[in-house]
Write an enzyme that holds these catalytic residues in place. Structure first.
Site, PDB file in Angstrom:
ATOM      1  N   LYS A 171       0.873  -1.183   0.000  1.00  0.00           N
ATOM      2  CA  LYS A 171       0.000   0.000   0.000  1.00  0.00           C
ATOM      3  C   LYS A 171       0.907   1.228   0.000  1.00  0.00           C
ATOM      4  CE  LYS A 171      -4.007   2.184   2.042  1.00  0.00           C
ATOM      5  NZ  LYS A 171      -3.597   3.471   1.505  1.00  0.00           N
ATOM      6  N   ARG A 205      -3.764   8.117  -5.802  1.00  0.00           N
ATOM      7  CA  ARG A 205      -4.357   7.182  -6.755  1.00  0.00           C
ATOM      8  C   ARG A 205      -4.805   7.919  -8.010  1.00  0.00           C
ATOM      9  NH1 ARG A 205      -9.064   2.923  -5.013  1.00  0.00           N
ATOM     10  NH2 ARG A 205      -9.362   1.872  -7.025  1.00  0.00           N
ATOM     11  N   ARG A 207     -17.169  -0.080  -1.456  1.00  0.00           N
ATOM     12  CA  ARG A 207     -16.218  -0.435  -0.416  1.00  0.00           C
ATOM     13  C   ARG A 207     -16.683  -1.745   0.208  1.00  0.00           C
ATOM     14  NH1 ARG A 207     -12.927   3.113   2.240  1.00  0.00           N
ATOM     15  NH2 ARG A 207     -14.297   4.882   1.728  1.00  0.00           N
TER      16      ARG A 207
END
Length: 563
Positions: free
Chosen positions: A256, A261, A421
């Protein structure tokens, strides 16, 4: 043509309706009543938007510009408009109060009092369109004149919702969930089909038109298009690596990165790069554009990755340095030299005309590897498939040692779910758990900090209603320099001021650490944060990416189970 007053009347009805099912019924009836041309406009308007989320068009009307337009429309001094805002606490109520004053010119005043509608929905949209396309010298004057025209042509009810729409804050509690269900009900298309159409287009207006004109068949044919960004799939926090592996079995593990992004659209040699807020940031990232052009071997593709800033030794730099690259509008070449970026690709959603999101992650990964040539500036990030907890821990430790945030733990069999999500993507970081919350209000400081905003009201997100629910305040640990930067950032978002208290347009996201979440009747969310403190200002995240009430409740219940 449908009168804007009809839309305003529906908004007023919704505003006085409590249940989401009843709201859905009202929205559904409105969608059935308008033409195909008006339908996408109404869909966006009822959610408080003027343009779809993917559009590069921005209205760009701040509170000060709107106050000026109301001042000129009503004939009242600007100071009196500001006082009315403080008194009413709402720009819509302010518009009604201001425009009812006798100082308004006689012709307009007569029209206003007669309640005679003279605006259509499409005329309002066209005026907003004119405002968004106005820039350069004299643009402020032109924008104000367009707003004046709208207010001078409006009935009382219209002026309330015109003013709110102008700052894209309708305040009637209608979000994507209600509109999705209303489209389904109005045009007899299954909710799942509407949802999928929305996932692929990121435009409920477009989905509504397809549903109206062609039903299920037309909606099912909707697909992704190059240069129309879609919402990015999101991850949720896992309490531990062991839990993640136990839940998923074999997992795909990636670092990560502590970066920003991006979603990249390649159409031949034409490259467009979008931030996670779906803003086009291509001009700020010429080095990434060239890297994609030279290393992605595809006629057309939509890819995702994480851009990280590196120092002269290749080590990751602070997250704020990345934001400097994304914010830069001028002298970009200098910033490119000062803050070089590396792009780590981890997803491909579309390749040469084929939508890939329904494929399992492991298959998408194979496609991605097959069309990218790794280089110094661009590469497919490393991924390991394993069900060994110790192996995942090793990768986690290596990521932290390299200066990154932790690991992503993914279900290799999962499709890509835009905007969702869930447990198919999990993230593990070592720091105290943080929340991404929207700043909805603030207070001016005391004493030597009287000209600085020093306390910030935070809210989580209710995606169905499209509203933000207060959850607490963060007020400690700021330096004067940080407060000055935040004051500059937030001053343009002030909607209402009353004494020291400020209401802000919900635009800025804070990453906040906390000790625990507590039940509270003081806040509309029903929860409060104990000892919150600012970790970061997340310029890269949109307000709709803030933590949901469901997530807050989940953390609270997890706390109770551990106590």
């Amino acid at each position: 043509m449908t009168d804007f007053k009809e839309f305003a009347d529906v908004c007023n009805q919704i505003e006085h309706t409590a249940g989401s099912l009843d709201m859905t019924e009202i929205v559904s009836e409105m969608l059935l009543s308008v033409s195909s041309e008006e339908l996408p406009v109404v869909v966006h308007f009822v959610m408080g938007d003027v343009f779809p989320a993917w559009s590069t068009e921005q209205l760009g009307v701040g509170p000060s510009l709107l106050y000026t337009a109301l001042s000129r429309s009503s004939g009242l001094p600007l100071k009196e408009i500001e006082n009315l805002v403080r008194t009413t606490g709402d720009i819509g109520e302010t518009a009604i109060a201001a425009l009812k004053k006798e100082t308004r010119n006689q012709a307009t005043f007569s029209s206003f009092m007669d309640d005679t509608p003279s605006l259509s929905i499409m005329e309002v949209f066209e005026r907003f369109n004119n405002i968004s396309r106005t820039n350069g010298k004299g643009s402020q004057t032109t924008k104000i004149k367009n707003l004046q025209y709208l207010f001078n042509s409006a009935t009382p009810e219209e002026s309330r919702y015109l003013a709110r729409l102008a700052i894209e804050d309708l305040r009637i509690g209608v979000g994507e969930g209600i509109v999705r269900d209303a489209i389904s009900k109005a045009f007899n298309v299954p909710v799942g089909e509407v949802e999928r159409g929305f996932m692929l287009t990121n435009d409920l207006g477009l989905v509504a038109v397809a549903a109206k004109e062609g039903g299920v068949e037309a909606v099912s044919k909707l697909g992704m298009e190059l240069n129309r960004p879609i919402k990015m799939m999101l991850a949720q926090v896992t309490p531990s690596i062991e839990t993640a592996v136990n839940d998923l079995g074999v997992v795909a593990v990636e670092w990560k990165f502590d970066g920003a992004r991006v979603q990249i659209h390649k159409d031949g040699n034409n490259i467009n790069i979008f931030s996670r807020r779906l803003e086009n940031v291509t001009r700020s990232l010429p080095d990434i554009v060239e890297a994609v052009r030279g290393n992605v071997k595809a006629d057309s593709a939509i890819l995702e990755g994480e851009a990280i800033a590196v120092d002269e030794n290749g080590n990751p730099r602070a997250f704020q340095d990345i934001l400097k690259r994304f914010r830069r509008k001028y002298d970009v070449e200098t910033t490119v030299r000062e803050i070089p970026l590396i792009l780590n690709l981890f997803e491909i959603l579309y390749l040469n005309g084929e939508v890939l999101i329904d494929m399992p992650l492991s298959d998408r990964r194979d496609v991605l590897v097959g069309c990218v040539e790794n280089s110094v500036r661009l590469k497919v990030d490393d991924q390991v498939l394993t069900d060994d907890v110790e192996k995942v821990n090793e990768i986690y430790s290596a990521a932290l040692k390299a200066g990154h945030e932790g690991v992503m733990i993914k279900n290799p069999n999962a499709p890509y779910s835009p905007g969702k999500r869930g447990k198919n993507w999990l993230k593990k970081k070592p720091v105290m758990e943080t929340l991404d919350l929207v700043v909805i209000g603030a207070e001016w400081g005391y004493g030597r900090r009287a000209n600085l905003i020093g306390s910030y009201a935070l809210a989580c997100f209710d995606p169905d209603a499209g509203t933000f629910l207060p959850i607490g305040k963060v007020a400690t640990g700021f330096s004067d320099e940080q407060l000055a930067e935040l004051t500059e950032l937030l001053s343009g978002l002030i909607v209402v001021e009353s004494g020291r208290e400020i209401e802000l347009k919900p635009e800025v996201v804070f990453e906040v650490a906390f000790e625990e979440i507590q039940k509270s009747t003081n806040y509309e969310s029903g929860y409060a944060l104990r000892f919150p403190r600012l970790v970061n200002v997340r310029d890269d995240k949109s307000p709709e990416e803030a933590e949901t009430l469901e997530r807050i409740e989940g953390i609270y219940l997890a706390q109770k189970s551990r106590s």
